[in-house]
Design a protein around this motif. Structure first.
Motif, PDB file in Angstrom:
ATOM      1  N   VAL A 195      17.892  62.603  11.907  1.00 11.45           N
ATOM      2  CA  VAL A 195      18.053  61.363  12.657  1.00 11.45           C
ATOM      3  C   VAL A 195      19.443  61.317  13.295  1.00 11.45           C
ATOM      4  CG1 VAL A 195      18.436  58.892  12.301  1.00 11.45           C
ATOM      5  CG2 VAL A 195      16.338  59.955  11.475  1.00 11.45           C
ATOM      6  N   TYR A 196      20.444  61.720  12.525  1.00  9.77           N
ATOM      7  CA  TYR A 196      21.801  61.722  13.082  1.00  9.77           C
ATOM      8  C   TYR A 196      21.941  62.750  14.199  1.00  9.77           C
ATOM      9  CZ  TYR A 196      24.464  58.306  10.482  1.00  9.77           C
ATOM     10  OH  TYR A 196      24.978  57.134  10.023  1.00  9.77           O
ATOM     11  N   VAL A 197      21.266  63.877  14.055  1.00  9.36           N
ATOM     12  CA  VAL A 197      21.303  64.868  15.135  1.00  9.36           C
ATOM     13  C   VAL A 197      20.799  64.219  16.421  1.00  9.36           C
ATOM     14  CG1 VAL A 197      20.161  66.939  15.993  1.00  9.36           C
ATOM     15  CG2 VAL A 197      21.186  66.931  13.712  1.00  9.36           C
ATOM     16  N   THR A 198      19.693  63.491  16.296  1.00  7.78           N
ATOM     17  CA  THR A 198      19.129  62.844  17.483  1.00  7.78           C
ATOM     18  C   THR A 198      20.080  61.789  18.050  1.00  7.78           C
ATOM     19  OG1 THR A 198      16.936  63.166  16.544  1.00  7.78           O
ATOM     20  CG2 THR A 198      17.117  61.619  18.369  1.00  7.78           C
ATOM     21  N   VAL A 199      20.626  60.954  17.149  1.00  6.78           N
ATOM     22  CA  VAL A 199      21.517  59.894  17.636  1.00  6.78           C
ATOM     23  C   VAL A 199      22.763  60.504  18.294  1.00  6.78           C
ATOM     24  CG1 VAL A 199      22.953  57.928  16.966  1.00  6.78           C
ATOM     25  CG2 VAL A 199      20.698  58.216  15.955  1.00  6.78           C
ATOM     26  N   ALA A 200      23.294  61.559  17.680  1.00  2.87           N
ATOM     27  CA  ALA A 200      24.485  62.194  18.256  1.00  2.87           C
ATOM     28  C   ALA A 200      24.160  62.782  19.629  1.00  2.87           C
ATOM     29  CB  ALA A 200      25.019  63.276  17.319  1.00  2.87           C
ATOM     30  N   LEU A 201      22.998  63.430  19.755  1.00  2.00           N
ATOM     31  CA  LEU A 201      22.611  63.988  21.053  1.00  2.00           C
ATOM     32  C   LEU A 201      22.445  62.877  22.085  1.00  2.00           C
ATOM     33  CD1 LEU A 201      20.034  66.647  19.832  1.00  2.00           C
ATOM     34  CD2 LEU A 201      22.147  67.133  21.086  1.00  2.00           C
ATOM     35  N   SER A 202      21.877  61.767  21.632  1.00  2.00           N
ATOM     36  CA  SER A 202      21.645  60.651  22.538  1.00  2.00           C
ATOM     37  C   SER A 202      22.971  60.048  23.007  1.00  2.00           C
ATOM     38  CB  SER A 202      20.778  59.615  21.818  1.00  2.00           C
ATOM     39  OG  SER A 202      21.104  58.318  22.200  1.00  2.00           O
ATOM     40  N   LEU A 203      23.879  59.858  22.060  1.00  2.00           N
ATOM     41  CA  LEU A 203      25.196  59.316  22.424  1.00  2.00           C
ATOM     42  C   LEU A 203      25.942  60.289  23.333  1.00  2.00           C
ATOM     43  CD1 LEU A 203      27.327  57.090  22.048  1.00  2.00           C
ATOM     44  CD2 LEU A 203      28.189  58.365  20.098  1.00  2.00           C
ATOM     45  N   ASN A 204      25.726  61.569  23.083  1.00  2.00           N
ATOM     46  CA  ASN A 204      26.385  62.577  23.899  1.00  2.00           C
ATOM     47  C   ASN A 204      25.933  62.499  25.361  1.00  2.00           C
ATOM     48  OD1 ASN A 204      28.193  64.672  24.154  1.00  2.00           O
ATOM     49  ND2 ASN A 204      26.655  66.251  23.829  1.00  2.00           N
ATOM     50  N   LEU A 205      24.628  62.199  25.554  1.00  2.00           N
ATOM     51  CA  LEU A 205      24.139  62.042  26.926  1.00  2.00           C
ATOM     52  C   LEU A 205      24.906  60.924  27.623  1.00  2.00           C
ATOM     53  CD1 LEU A 205      20.262  62.336  26.537  1.00  2.00           C
ATOM     54  CD2 LEU A 205      21.770  63.909  27.748  1.00  2.00           C
ATOM     55  N   GLU A 206      25.132  59.825  26.900  1.00  2.00           N
ATOM     56  CA  GLU A 206      25.825  58.685  27.503  1.00  2.00           C
ATOM     57  C   GLU A 206      27.322  58.939  27.613  1.00  2.00           C
ATOM     58  OE1 GLU A 206      23.151  54.969  25.864  1.00  2.00           O
ATOM     59  OE2 GLU A 206      24.577  55.906  24.530  1.00  2.00           O
ATOM     60  N   ALA A 207      27.936  59.171  26.452  1.00  2.00           N
ATOM     61  CA  ALA A 207      29.404  59.214  26.415  1.00  2.00           C
ATOM     62  C   ALA A 207      29.942  60.557  26.892  1.00  2.00           C
ATOM     63  CB  ALA A 207      29.896  58.928  25.008  1.00  2.00           C
ATOM     64  N   GLY A 208      29.379  61.653  26.366  1.00  2.15           N
ATOM     65  CA  GLY A 208      29.910  62.966  26.686  1.00  2.15           C
ATOM     66  C   GLY A 208      29.626  63.374  28.118  1.00  2.15           C
ATOM     67  N   PHE A 209      28.383  63.190  28.552  1.00  2.00           N
ATOM     68  CA  PHE A 209      28.017  63.661  29.885  1.00  2.00           C
ATOM     69  C   PHE A 209      28.300  62.640  30.974  1.00  2.00           C
ATOM     70  CE2 PHE A 209      25.485  66.645  27.388  1.00  2.00           C
ATOM     71  CZ  PHE A 209      25.776  67.822  28.044  1.00  2.00           C
ATOM     72  N   THR A 210      27.964  61.373  30.703  1.00  2.00           N
ATOM     73  CA  THR A 210      28.032  60.394  31.792  1.00  2.00           C
ATOM     74  C   THR A 210      29.257  59.499  31.701  1.00  2.00           C
ATOM     75  OG1 THR A 210      25.644  60.392  31.467  1.00  2.00           O
ATOM     76  CG2 THR A 210      26.471  58.972  33.183  1.00  2.00           C
ATOM     77  N   GLY A 211      29.977  59.568  30.584  1.00  2.00           N
ATOM     78  CA  GLY A 211      31.190  58.767  30.466  1.00  2.00           C
ATOM     79  C   GLY A 211      30.951  57.293  30.212  1.00  2.00           C
ATOM     80  N   ILE A 212      29.783  56.957  29.659  1.00  2.00           N
ATOM     81  CA  ILE A 212      29.515  55.561  29.310  1.00  2.00           C
ATOM     82  C   ILE A 212      29.959  55.363  27.862  1.00  2.00           C
ATOM     83  CG2 ILE A 212      27.746  53.786  29.028  1.00  2.00           C
ATOM     84  CD1 ILE A 212      26.022  55.618  30.962  1.00  2.00           C
TER      85      ILE A 212
END
Lengths: 253, 376, 240, 335
Positions: free
Chosen positions: B17-34
């Motif tokens: 579950v954390y892997v998924t949440v981390a990947l999801s947050l990464n899409l927002e924060a890491g890639f898009t800067g949100i």
């Protein structure tokens, strides 16, 4: 004169200051037009208003017969208006080739779902990357394709900025803000030669803010001079540069 | 030696579950800067779909399909739970903190597992609710993302997440059970297996999805928006739309993760979805792994959780050594260490451990060589 | 050479990767006004900032009163007696005039600040009435004069102005220019003056440097440059 | 049914609002100087609560006189200031020098928040009380001098807290305008480069701003300890949202507006919500048959609502509103 971009009575105020005070320009199609004038005369403001980074307070902007005054920047781009920045605004996390490829719009793979389907966007992407590579070799920075902007020199950054504005499909007008600022004279000549080649090869229209008049004047077809937010002279670049009003605006009263 | 059983099924679910949440947050924060500092809300949405909404739907279906049994259940539970006269329907009773446990475990679960069609249908409906909730709240969050600078946006998203979880779900018992929480609707006779398989599939999907997107033109556009909004919009991109799309997609992943997490626990309480464990920890993971790096996010998630688990496992000896209560070792020390760890990472590598790599939309090198040949 | 306040040799500088000024050689003698003119983007302001240590120097040398100051940070140059007045943001708009003057003498002993403040107020009487008003209530010209007053509290020997008349109405501009001349004539200060209004500056200055595209295109007496009938062309870089 | 809340409730609300005001003021100050939104700010205030609790347990247990209100805020403030300075000098400044972005620094403040919160909780759990057996969750509302006016018995902290806020605000104002270091601080906020050219030690100014901010938080925390059912550092998680709301409503650009913004948001949360609840009960429930639920629980919606309104309609906060123009537009002033 075949006009592709026109402004009518363009006004932009910053508080009390009228940075643009009723600017009328008509940019001829397929030519290189210079935009000159002393500091604070409103040149960069004009580019910012025309490209949509700032909103105009009054007046109209007409691109190839269409009124684009109210459109957001990305809509203006889609209609063929491309610009560069005086201090290159490169994407720091993207490699040089990615920076260049990004500048071409319309990739069908730009969606959170469509991005999954390679078959959908691969042909477009390959063509985009090929073109990016060509632009990079045109601007002689192809060997730097996998570097980040942070690893480039100032001149290389300017070259990348230039490669970028030449990426879009069928741009109608390319606005450039001091393409040769901060580069050595030899390179400045090369940049202008390159711009001239692009004009000849693809029949592109350029509107260029430039301070290195000694260099730019040899390459330009037409010129506008501004002072205090107004156009004070226009015409053949050499004539404009020798126009007493223009010289006075530079030298002061 | 560490006993293998500390990596139990429920730990594995947490990990996935954390892997998924981390990947999801990464899409927002890491890639898009949100800067999504309200991630805990989106994880909680999945929990809310499984419990608050899930029990109501299940009770409603139960009442429709087996009206006599449902009426009997209501009578039974009214006898067992004091002050039950206020309920007029099983749907109401099922969401009550006191009656909920009995109704879910003694009536709804047997009913669901006895009928495969109902079970499958219910699972599909609750998953759909999860997705819908995620998209709704994603839409609201992205509205703020259109207008605010990144520090203001981070503050607002944190406040938004905090308030939503705290007020709407935690202080109001009738929605998600308040302080006591609610039992969730679970599936199959071995819910933990269901959760394990589900969260594993989700994690794999999330990884494949994030990798594909990262190596697509969309990934490049997201990173460009992150690096310079003005330049991206001057090159034809509608920033608002791109952020909206990313927040939507990431929210769906996070909410689904929250759903499977709740499935493995069989219950959920809103207050446990706090910003420390569901916002800060995922941020810590992606910072450790290097922002905008999917493999890094996974490495970060695994490293943090295994470390935390070992800590819990050794809490007795550590507590004795430090002269503090063992349960505090398990609950407080890991948080302190995670905090310290994050500061150390921020100090040593402001860019994270694994750096961002060039996307692989196409084979750049091959195209470069082909173009070079063509030129000659 | 005696009497030289500031001198540069083969100075190359810029911002980070952007190389803006090339091989600058100039000198300014004690008690004279050196004007630096040139079209925008020619590197005038960058040159001034370089003299105060605010840019990255790639090579070359800056000497102040015979001492090499190339590597000194700005505050050390200020301590040596150089004042730099940027074009904008040269005063604290949210502070009162009194507080601005107080800030100008921040590191000095309070008695000294008080005494010099009194002196400066005698020189700029209009500031007396405005002592307790916020500096943002001053007009553009008054702000430039306040900045000048603040600089004088430190008793600098060299004052460097970056386009002090930019954006001012003619009357206010004249007042500022008169004050610059007064600095030289009455107080015996050395001045480096970057000015957009080239004709005006060349009329008033003693010596001049013309910058074009980051290089020195002319260095010599201001009057000679002013008299050059090809000044316009030369200025725009059309004639070497 | 009365729309206005009761007297005691009002006093409590004003005290709460004053505490939020002090916290928002400090948060705004460090944001203005160093541009870091400090998520650990409310927990730093909790240091004050913990100090107050220990003072009561060890020193003032038998005789909680007025000196408690002097010693508690002072020592609590100093302890919080010390931590705040430590946080800036030893953590945030080195991180900023290493090239962390604003988001990185925000994460760092979240990390500090977690560390501090858990350490405080650990201390209250592990350090045995001398007189109060269980320190975590200890209700200390009784340990304060009582004020009696006729039949009213007033919790004296509700008087002291607004008073402290007023005194500190005036003191800070005098510091900013009458001392040369205070003037230097304002100058640095406006233009650090110019201030540094004048010889101001900018990094010292920043450090002092963190000290002041921490002190204000510690004072608020020490006095606010009485307001909650028991001393538990975890309440900072609730408070921080309100504090940020107050700062944003104030505009994050002026300490005075920060104080006022915090005060407004604090009052809105307590009194505003109660009034809305009373109106709801009197009108919608009694006459229109709406469900009889309590809206008082929704006080945090109030602060978020204010933040959303401010960000949408006055993005620079109340400090950025042109009050003169607004007044003339509303016809309050000829203009």
């Amino acid at each position: 004169m075949n006009v592709i971009l026109e402004t009518r009575g363009l006004v932009k105020k910053f508080g009390e200051l009228r940075a643009l005070d009723g600017v009328d320009i008509r940019v001829p199609r397929g030519k290189i037009t210079l935009l000159i004038g002393p500091n604070g005369s409103g040149k960069t403001t004009l580019i910012n208003v025309v490209s949509g980074v700032y909103k105009a307070d009054a007046g109209k902007i007409i691109l190839d017969g269409e009124d684009i005054t109210e459109l957001p920047p990305y809509e203006r781009f889609k209609r063929g208006l491309v610009r560069s920045f005086q201090v290159p605004r490169l994407f720091a996390g993207l490699a040089v080739v990615e920076n260049t490829a990004f500048a071409r719009y319309g990739n069908p793979g730009e969606g959170v779902i469509s991005g999954l389907f390679r078959r959908l966007w691969r042909p477009f992407e390959e063509e985009t990357v090929r073109r990016a590579v060509r632009m990079l070799s045109f601007t002689r920075i192809r060997h730097l394709w996998d570097r980040r902007p942070g690893e480039l020199s100032g001149g290389q950054m300017k070259l990348l900025e230039i490669a970028r504005v030449l990426m879009p499909d069928n741009p109608k007008v390319i606005l450039m803000d001091e393409p040769t600022a901060g580069v050595n004279p030899t390179l400045a000549h090369e940049i202008f030669k390159f711009i001239r080649n692009m004009r000849d090869e693809y029949d592109l229209t350029f509107l260029i803010i430039e301070h290195r008049l000694d260099i730019a004047v040899d390459y330009a077809d037409y010129a506008y001079a501004m002072a205090f937010g107004k156009v004070i002279a226009e015409g053949d670049p050499r004539d404009v540069l020798e126009h007493p009003k223009v010289i006075e605006s530079y030298l002061g009263g | 030696m560490v006993d293998w059983w500390i990596f139990s099924d429920s730990f594995l679910v947490t990990l996935l579950v954390y892997v998924t949440v981390a990947l999801s947050l990464n899409l927002e924060a890491g890639f898009t800067g949100i800067p999504n500092f309200g991630k805990h809300l989106f994880v909680f949405l999945g929990a809310f779909a499984a419990q608050g909404i899930g029990v109501r739907i299940a009770a409603w279906v139960y009442e429709k399909l087996r009206p006599e049994e449902a009426a009997q259940a209501l009578t039974d539970v009214s006898r067992l739970v004091p002050g039950a006269s206020k309920w007029t329907s099983l749907v109401q009773a099922a969401a009550d903190t006191d009656a909920n446990r009995i109704i879910v475990n003694s009536y709804l679960k047997p009913f669901i597992t006895s009928n495969l069609a109902v079970e499958v249908l219910l699972a599909v409906v609750i998953l759909a609710v999860t997705v819908a909730l995620a998209m709704l709240f994603g839409l609201i969050a992205s509205y703020a993302a259109l207008r605010l600078r990144e520090d203001y946006l981070a503050i607002l998203l944190l406040s938004f997440g905090e308030l939503m979880v705290m007020v709407i779900f935690y202080q109001t018992e009738s929605l998600s059970g308040g302080n006591k929480g609610l039992w969730a609707i679970t599936f199959t006779r071995e819910p933990i297996r269901f959760a394990l398989i589900g969260s594993a599939i989700l994690a794999v999907i999330a990884f494949l999805y994030a990798e594909r997107i990262a190596n697509s033109p969309m990934g490049r556009t997201m990173r460009a928006v992150r690096d310079d909004e003005v330049a991206a919009s001057v090159f034809g991109r509608d920033i608002a739309l791109i952020r909206l799309k990313v927040i939507m997609a990431a929210s769906v992943l996070a909410a689904l993760a929250g759903f499977f997490y709740t499935e493995s626990n069989a219950s959920a309480t809103a207050r446990t979805f706090n910003r420390v464990i569901w916002t800060f920890l995922p941020w810590a993971m992606i910072i450790l792994g290097g922002m905008a790096n999917n493999k890094g996010a996974i490495v970060g998630a695994v490293a943090f959780l295994i470390g935390k688990r070992l800590f819990e496992y050794y809490q007795e000896p550590i507590g004795q050594a430090l002269h503090i209560q063992a349960e505090l070792v398990g609950s407080l020390l890991p948080n302190i260490l995670i905090g310290v760890f994050i500061l150390v990472i921020l100090y040593l590598r402001p860019q994270g451990i694994l750096p961002e790599s060039i996307s692989k939309t196409v084979d750049f090198r091959r195209l470069l060589e082909e173009e070079a040949r063509r030129e000659r | 050479m005696a009497g030289v306040t500031l001198r540069t040799q083969a100075l190359n500088a810029g911002y980070g990767r952007f190389h803006i000024i090339f091989d600058i050689d100039l000198e300014v003698r004690r008690g004279e006004i050196l004007v630096i003119v040139g079209p925008n983007g020619s590197g005038k302001s960058t040159l001034l900032k370089t003299l105060f240590g605010l840019t990255k120097v790639y090579s070359g040398r800056v000497e102040f009163e015979g001492n090499d100051i190339t590597k000194l940070p700005p505050h050390a140059r200020a301590r040596l007696g150089i004042a730099y007045l940027p074009q904008t943001n040269n005063i604290f708009a949210e502070l009162t005039v009194r507080e601005n003057l107080k800030m100008a003498g921040y590191k000095l002993r309070p008695e000294i600040v008080e005494e010099r403040t009194r002196e400066v107020l005698e020189l700029f009487p209009f500031l007396k009435e405005k002592l307790n008003s916020k500096a943002k209530t001053l007009s553009g010209g008054q702000r430039q004069l306040l900045a000048m007053a603040m600089a004088l509290i430190r008793r600098p020997r060299l004052l460097m102005f970056d386009e002090p008349t930019a954006g001012l109405a003619p009357k206010a501009a004249k007042e500022v220019v008169d004050r610059i001349l007064w600095l030289r004539d009455e107080l015996g200060k050395t001045v480096i003056w970057v000015e957009q209004n080239a004709k005006l500056a060349l009329e008033k200055g003693d010596s001049a440097v013309l910058m074009v595209s980051g290089r020195v295109a002319y260095a010599g007496p201001a009057s000679d440059l002013l008299a050059d009938k090809d000044l316009g062309k030369r200025y725009l870089g059309l004639k070497g | 049914m009365a729309i206005l809340p009761g007297f005691t409730y009002t006093l409590n609300s004003i005290a709460y609002a004053a505490a939020i005001g002090l916290l928002s003021m400090g948060l705004t100050l460090t944001y203005m100087t160093t541009r870091v939104p400090n998520f650990a700010h409310a927990t730093i205030g909790m240091i004050g609560s913990v100090v107050m609790l220990f003072l009561i347990d060890r020193v003032f247990y038998d005789n909680p006189g007025w000196t408690l209100f002097l010693a508690g805020p002072l020592l609590g403030g100093l302890a919080a200031a010390a931590f705040s300075v430590f946080m800036y000098v030893a953590i945030l400044r080195p991180l900023a020098n290493r090239g962390n972005t604003i988001i990185g620094l925000m994460i760092a403040t979240l990390a500090v928040d977690i560390i501090l919160l858990n350490i405080l909780t650990l201390i209250l759990n592990e350090v045995p009380g001398k007189n109060i057996p269980k320190l975590i969750g200890a209700p200390i509302i009784g340990f304060q001098p009582k004020i009696k006016i006729g039949n009213w018995v007033i919790d004296s902290y509700t008087i002291v807290l607004p008073l402290a806020a007023a005194v500190l605000a005036v003191a800070f104002h005098l510091f900013l305008t009458r001392t040369s270091f205070g003037v230097a601080m304002r100058a640095t906020i406006e233009n650090p480069d110019l201030a540094s050219a004048m010889g101001v030690n900018v990094s010292l100014v920043y450090t002092v701003s963190w000290a002041v901010s921490g002190f204000l938080a510690g004072v608020a925390g020490a006095l606010m300890a009485f307001a909650f059912k028991g001393v538990d550092p975890a309440v900072s998680a609730l408070i921080i949202v309100t504090v940020f709301a107050g700062s944003i409503v104030g505009g994050l650009a002026s300490v005075y507006w920060g104080l006022l913004g915090g005060f407004i948001v604090g009052l809105a949360e307590k009194i505003g919500t109660t009034m809305i609840n009373n109106i709801y009960k009197a009108l919608f429930v009694a006459h229109l048959g709406f469900p009889n639920i309590s809206l008082v629980n929704y006080e945090k919606v109030m602060s978020l609502g204010l933040v959303v309104l401010v960000l949408l309609y006055a993005p620079r906060g109340l400090a950025g509103v042109d009050w003169g123009r607004l007044a003339s537009r509303l016809g309050l002033r000829r203009g």
